[in-house]
Write an enzyme that holds these catalytic residues in place. Structure first.
Site, PDB file in Angstrom:
ATOM      1  N   ARG A   4       0.858  -1.188   0.000  1.00  0.00           N
ATOM      2  CA  ARG A   4       0.000   0.000   0.000  1.00  0.00           C
ATOM      3  C   ARG A   4       0.888   1.229   0.000  1.00  0.00           C
ATOM      4  NH1 ARG A   4      -3.689  -2.681  -1.464  1.00  0.00           N
ATOM      5  NH2 ARG A   4      -5.769  -2.904  -0.543  1.00  0.00           N
ATOM      6  N   GLU A  27      -3.611   7.678  -5.829  1.00  0.00           N
ATOM      7  CA  GLU A  27      -3.670   7.008  -7.132  1.00  0.00           C
ATOM      8  C   GLU A  27      -4.932   7.422  -7.878  1.00  0.00           C
ATOM      9  OE1 GLU A  27      -3.294   2.805  -6.544  1.00  0.00           O
ATOM     10  OE2 GLU A  27      -1.335   2.964  -5.612  1.00  0.00           O
ATOM     11  N   HIS A  66       0.093   0.275 -10.315  1.00  0.00           N
ATOM     12  CA  HIS A  66      -0.682  -0.627  -9.448  1.00  0.00           C
ATOM     13  C   HIS A  66      -1.213  -1.818 -10.258  1.00  0.00           C
ATOM     14  CE1 HIS A  66      -3.152  -0.624  -5.463  1.00  0.00           C
ATOM     15  NE2 HIS A  66      -2.792  -1.856  -5.815  1.00  0.00           N
TER      16      HIS A  66
END
Length: 325
Positions: free
Chosen positions: A235, A264, A283
């Protein structure tokens, strides 16, 4: 009965639709993270399946008959678990989702760094060729390097297995794992101070909790080797990004490889995006065709189990079983 998917990363939800239809459950598919829209369309839902939408107390308190909230993924930091528990709502996650994929991705980032892949590509584009086209300082064999793991769950164990294939020394820090469990995987258990001091590559694999948020800051970077790299596929908020930028500016560490960021998607002018010693991927570490299908089907199956009166396979809040809604 009715299930609602608030948001999802799939090109279609045909797999989930089929699972719910075979069990006589209606499915409504949204594609929003807006709390007000979610509240207005989930009041009468018997089950919720959630991607990245924030399911806070306000959303949970508006649910009239929900029995389960399924988080599409391993982490569940976007769901207010205490609020759900107080309402008698089960929370389920998919802890075995993407173990292989993220393990592969973390190891791929380590290999890119170790073999200076991006530096080599940049040199070729600049018209350079041959082994002297890039800087070889601190360029060592992987078998002579130490991989540190912050956290030792499924993914970290997968990374360790891959790293041992390259004959790396592996150490890990995780207060919830015994030294015997780590030793069984060929990994030495160490405390945080030793992890920082010994790691040539430090790979982060912890969930996001109050204890782990911003746990890597300037003091931790100062305690690392100046030739060390930090890799994060967990994370983004585990790292204090301003401190990481400062550490890179001050050359406290060699660089970073990140599949996650605190915000993000990041702004296009984010200061971590245009550095030669920072690798950023969008990601994507969890994704393959296989993992995507697994995630969708397992999420739907967990919701169906609860609606059929069964306990989910992966119950995050077992204390809810003693609560009444």
């Amino acid at each position: 009965m009715k299930a609602v998917i608030t948001d999802h990363p799939f090109p279609s939800v045909d797999l989930a639709q089929g699972i719910f239809s075979r069990n006589g459950i209606d499915l409504e598919v949204m594609q929003t993270k807006d709390a007000d829209i979610i509240i207005s369309r989930t009041k009468t839902a018997d089950a919720m399946i959630v991607g990245m939408a924030k399911i806070d107390k306000k959303v949970i308190d508006a649910l009239e008959r929900c029995k389960v909230i399924v988080r599409l993924g391993v982490g569940f930091d976007n769901v207010d678990v205490p609020a759900a528990t107080s309402r008698g709502i089960m929370i389920a996650n998919i802890p075995d989702f993407c173990t292989e994929e993220v393990s592969d991705h973390a190891m791929a980032l380590i290999l890119m760094i170790a073999r200076r892949v991006l530096h080599g590509q940049k040199a070729v584009r600049e018209g350079k060729w041959g082994p002297m086209a890039i800087e070889f300082d601190s360029f060592k064999r992987l078998k002579e390097q130490t991989l540190g793991l912050y956290g030792f769950g499924r993914i970290a164990r997968g990374v360790a297995e891959r790293a041992r294939g390259f004959k790396m020394t592996c150490v890990a820090s995780d207060p919830f794992m015994t030294k015997e469990a780590m030793a069984a995987g060929g990994v030495e258990k160490v405390e945080m101070k030793e992890l920082l001091a010994r790691s040539d590559y430090l790979s982060l694999h912890s969930p996001l909790t109050k204890e782990t948020e911003n746990v890597f800051g300037i003091e931790q970077f100062r305690a690392m080797k100046r030739a060390a790299w930090i890799i994060n596929t967990s994370r983004g908020q585990v790292i204090r990004e301003d401190d990481l930028i400062a550490a890179l500016d001050q050359k406290l560490i060699a660089g970073a490889a990140l599949d996650v960021l605190a915000k993000e998607p990041p702004d296009r002018n984010h200061p971590l995006l245009n550095r030669d010693n920072v690798v950023v991927t969008p990601h994507m570490g969890s994704w393959t065709w296989d993992s995507r299908e697994d995630l969708q089907s397992k999420g739907a199956e967990e919701a169906v189990r609860v609606l059929k009166g069964e306990r989910p396979k992966n119950l995050v809040n077992p204390e809810v079983l003693s609560c009444k809604k």
